[in-house]
Design an enzyme around this catalytic site. Structure first.
Site, PDB file in Angstrom:
ATOM      1  N   ASN A  21       1.948 -16.330  -4.444  1.00 43.19           N
ATOM      2  CA  ASN A  21       2.176 -17.087  -3.213  1.00 43.19           C
ATOM      3  C   ASN A  21       1.060 -16.765  -2.225  1.00 43.19           C
ATOM      4  O   ASN A  21       0.697 -15.601  -2.038  1.00 43.19           O
ATOM      5  CB  ASN A  21       3.544 -16.726  -2.615  1.00 43.19           C
ATOM      6  N   CYS A  32       0.850  -1.209   0.000  1.00 44.66           N
ATOM      7  CA  CYS A  32       0.000   0.000   0.000  1.00 44.66           C
ATOM      8  C   CYS A  32       0.879   1.249   0.000  1.00 44.66           C
ATOM      9  O   CYS A  32       0.562   2.239  -0.680  1.00 44.66           O
ATOM     10  CB  CYS A  32      -0.944  -0.001   1.204  1.00 44.66           C
ATOM     11  N   HIS A  46      -6.531  -2.981  -1.023  1.00 49.73           N
ATOM     12  CA  HIS A  46      -5.826  -3.952  -0.187  1.00 49.73           C
ATOM     13  C   HIS A  46      -6.681  -5.183   0.085  1.00 49.73           C
ATOM     14  O   HIS A  46      -7.822  -5.084   0.515  1.00 49.73           O
ATOM     15  CB  HIS A  46      -5.430  -3.332   1.157  1.00 49.73           C
ATOM     16  N   ASP A  73      10.422  -6.321  -8.874  1.00 57.96           N
ATOM     17  CA  ASP A  73      10.727  -6.924  -7.577  1.00 57.96           C
ATOM     18  C   ASP A  73      12.121  -6.493  -7.130  1.00 57.96           C
ATOM     19  O   ASP A  73      13.063  -6.451  -7.916  1.00 57.96           O
ATOM     20  CB  ASP A  73      10.651  -8.455  -7.693  1.00 57.96           C
ATOM     21  N   HIS A 110       3.451 -12.429  -9.209  1.00 57.97           N
ATOM     22  CA  HIS A 110       4.810 -12.319  -9.749  1.00 57.97           C
ATOM     23  C   HIS A 110       4.743 -12.662 -11.233  1.00 57.97           C
ATOM     24  O   HIS A 110       4.207 -13.716 -11.607  1.00 57.97           O
ATOM     25  CB  HIS A 110       5.745 -13.330  -9.083  1.00 57.97           C
ATOM     26  N   HIS A 116      -0.662 -10.237  -4.584  1.00 54.13           N
ATOM     27  CA  HIS A 116       0.235  -9.846  -5.681  1.00 54.13           C
ATOM     28  C   HIS A 116       0.536 -11.035  -6.573  1.00 54.13           C
ATOM     29  O   HIS A 116       0.503 -12.183  -6.130  1.00 54.13           O
ATOM     30  CB  HIS A 116       1.543  -9.239  -5.143  1.00 54.13           C
TER      31      HIS A 116
HETATM   32  P1  DGP Z   1       6.016 -13.018  -1.688  1.00 53.47           P
HETATM   33  O1  DGP Z   1       7.133 -13.792  -1.107  1.00 53.47           O
HETATM   34  O2  DGP Z   1       5.238 -13.806  -2.726  1.00 53.47           O
HETATM   35  O3  DGP Z   1       5.132 -12.396  -0.642  1.00 53.47           O
HETATM   36  O4  DGP Z   1       6.694 -11.835  -2.518  1.00 53.47           O
HETATM   37  C1  DGP Z   1       6.997 -10.603  -1.999  1.00 53.47           C
HETATM   38  C2  DGP Z   1       7.995  -9.991  -2.931  1.00 53.47           C
HETATM   39  O5  DGP Z   1       8.082  -8.622  -2.630  1.00 53.47           O
HETATM   40  C3  DGP Z   1       9.406 -10.561  -2.820  1.00 53.47           C
HETATM   41  O6  DGP Z   1       9.740 -11.231  -4.034  1.00 53.47           O
HETATM   42  C4  DGP Z   1      10.299  -9.350  -2.610  1.00 53.47           C
HETATM   43  C5  DGP Z   1       9.388  -8.192  -2.922  1.00 53.47           C
HETATM   44  N1  DGP Z   1       9.641  -7.017  -2.108  1.00 53.47           N
HETATM   45  C6  DGP Z   1       9.685  -6.962  -0.748  1.00 53.47           C
HETATM   46  N2  DGP Z   1       9.911  -5.714  -0.347  1.00 53.47           N
HETATM   47  C7  DGP Z   1       9.996  -4.947  -1.470  1.00 53.47           C
HETATM   48  C8  DGP Z   1      10.210  -3.561  -1.696  1.00 53.47           C
HETATM   49  O7  DGP Z   1      10.361  -2.740  -0.791  1.00 53.47           O
HETATM   50  N3  DGP Z   1      10.252  -3.153  -2.990  1.00 53.47           N
HETATM   51  C9  DGP Z   1      10.081  -4.016  -4.043  1.00 53.47           C
HETATM   52  N4  DGP Z   1      10.158  -3.515  -5.274  1.00 53.47           N
HETATM   53  N5  DGP Z   1       9.860  -5.331  -3.862  1.00 53.47           N
HETATM   54  C10 DGP Z   1       9.813  -5.784  -2.594  1.00 53.47           C
END
Ligand code: DGP
Length: 113
Positions: free
Chosen positions: A86, A7, A46, A30, A101, A99
């Protein structure tokens, strides 16, 4: 949600490498890429994960899928890509904001888990 990382990214309070935005969703690279192209697509509204998808209007869920296709085309992932969401601890979900990927830009393994 005020304490949700994604958010805050959507609101611009935390910087991100944005690749796409529309009324429904926001997409950004990511921070810890696991493929040459690794993009996260998130609804602006959200909700924690797919288990709570019924919190979102059908138009939002459809819009997310359409956005994923648009982003994949714009990123040139014409040879293919993988979409993963996930959900919960067994799947190692680390951010509790729904989310998807998008992973691509390489030949991926047939093994998915
Ligand atoms: P999951 O494990 O499926 O909840 O994926 C969360 C993803 O979010 C993980 O691949 C890393 C990414 N991530 C975590 N923090 C940040 C951030 O501050 N910025 C970005 N761009 N990605 C983030």
């Amino acid at each position: 949600m005020s304490d949700c990382l994604f958010c805050k990214i959507i609101a611009g309070e935390i910087p991100s490498a944005k690749v796409y935005e529309d009324d429904i969703c926001f997409a950004f690279r990511d921070i810890n890429p696991q493929a040459p192209t690794h993009i996260l697509v998130v609804p602006k509204a959200h909700t924690a994960n797919i288990l709570d998808a019924s919190d979102l209007p059908d138009a939002t869920l459809a819009g997310l899928l359409r956005a994923i296709g648009k982003i994949a085309k714009a990123e040139g992932l014409d040879k293919g890509f993988r979409v993963i969401s996930n959900c919960g601890p067994d799947a190692c979900q680390s951010v509790n904001h729904l989310h998807f990927h998008i992973l691509g830009g390489t030949q991926m393994s047939e093994k998915m888990a």
